[in-house]
Design a protein around this motif. Sequence first.
Motif, mmCIF file in Angstrom:
data_model
loop_
_atom_site.group_PDB
_atom_site.id
_atom_site.type_symbol
_atom_site.label_atom_id
_atom_site.label_comp_id
_atom_site.label_asym_id
_atom_site.label_seq_id
_atom_site.Cartn_x
_atom_site.Cartn_y
_atom_site.Cartn_z
ATOM 1 N N ASN A 61 0.863 -1.177 0.000
ATOM 2 C CA ASN A 61 0.000 0.000 0.000
ATOM 3 C C ASN A 61 0.904 1.232 0.000
ATOM 4 O OD1 ASN A 61 -2.070 1.807 0.159
ATOM 5 N ND2 ASN A 61 -2.564 1.406 2.286
ATOM 6 N N PRO A 62 0.983 1.952 -1.089
ATOM 7 C CA PRO A 62 1.901 3.100 -1.159
ATOM 8 C C PRO A 62 1.395 4.283 -0.343
ATOM 9 C CG PRO A 62 0.527 3.051 -3.100
ATOM 10 C CD PRO A 62 0.187 1.813 -2.305
ATOM 11 N N ILE A 63 2.216 5.291 -0.255
ATOM 12 C CA ILE A 63 1.811 6.525 0.401
ATOM 13 C C ILE A 63 0.661 7.154 -0.398
ATOM 14 C CG2 ILE A 63 2.565 8.868 0.992
ATOM 15 C CD1 ILE A 63 5.335 7.659 1.578
ATOM 16 N N SER A 64 -0.316 7.665 0.322
ATOM 17 C CA SER A 64 -1.500 8.215 -0.330
ATOM 18 C C SER A 64 -1.126 9.308 -1.325
ATOM 19 C CB SER A 64 -2.429 8.794 0.741
ATOM 20 O OG SER A 64 -3.566 9.393 0.148
ATOM 21 N N GLY A 65 -1.662 9.166 -2.527
ATOM 22 C CA GLY A 65 -1.422 10.175 -3.558
ATOM 23 C C GLY A 65 -0.214 9.924 -4.425
ATOM 24 N N HIS A 66 0.582 8.920 -4.077
ATOM 25 C CA HIS A 66 1.776 8.624 -4.877
ATOM 26 C C HIS A 66 1.380 7.872 -6.144
ATOM 27 C CE1 HIS A 66 5.293 9.155 -1.850
ATOM 28 N NE2 HIS A 66 4.495 10.200 -1.894
ATOM 29 N N ALA A 67 1.778 8.438 -7.278
ATOM 30 C CA ALA A 67 1.367 7.875 -8.556
ATOM 31 C C ALA A 67 2.234 6.698 -8.994
ATOM 32 C CB ALA A 67 1.408 8.957 -9.637
ATOM 33 N N THR A 68 3.480 6.714 -8.586
ATOM 34 C CA THR A 68 4.417 5.702 -9.083
ATOM 35 C C THR A 68 4.736 4.692 -7.999
ATOM 36 O OG1 THR A 68 5.370 7.392 -10.514
ATOM 37 C CG2 THR A 68 6.605 5.358 -10.273
#
Lengths: 116, 113
Positions: free
Chosen positions: A24-31
């Motif tokens: 689960n990436p950091i919120s808002g990270h596109a890549t």
Amino acid sequence: EAGVAQSPRYKIIEKRQSVAFWCNPISGHATLYWYQQILGQGPKLLIQFQNNGVVDDSQLPKDRFSAERLKGVDSTLKIQPAKLEDSAVYLCASSLGTVATNEKLFFGSGTQLSVL
Amino acid sequence: AQSVTQPDIHITVSEGASLELRCNYSYGATPYLFWYVQSPGQGLQLLLKYFSGDTLVQGIKGFEAEFKRSQSSFNLRKPSVHWSDAAEYFCAVGAGGSYIPTFGRGTSLIVHP
């Protein structure tokens, strides 16, 4: 801000079994990036996603590895069937944009896979 | 293709001593260069990066690195090492259209009290 979340933390399987890792990436990270780090080596990029599209999967062993990023947020990396040489730490990273735009990569703590 | 060489697998220093970790890269044009640190059980953390401009780069935790084009090097330095600096340090080079870091094999730093 919450960091990159990965699960499970550890996984032990026998060869020829299948396994899946979640990120689960950091919120808002596109890549989003998946790296493989074999003991004693530096991390090696397996696949890069931009939103829900694959940008680079040239180093992904596609005969056994697959990855997806549904809805451009969470991602799963799957190995089926696993081999002994797949024993490694699997790192997920994310960035707001791309490295070419001077964006910093944030790494998760990784999933340590042991294939017996 | 780009590559990174970190010639030292292990480095041992005493607390308070100065530190230099070596990194040599291979790439035809001016690369993006990075140093990351990885503590046990932790993810990789960016210490500093060089994209262009001043060849002496300041990073977090008191680290600095100098880009030397003539030597294809990007060595990491710290004037006084603390016990908490014990970790694995990775140099990385970015090149090509996406500038994704390609990592070296790492240098393990051991700090003696």
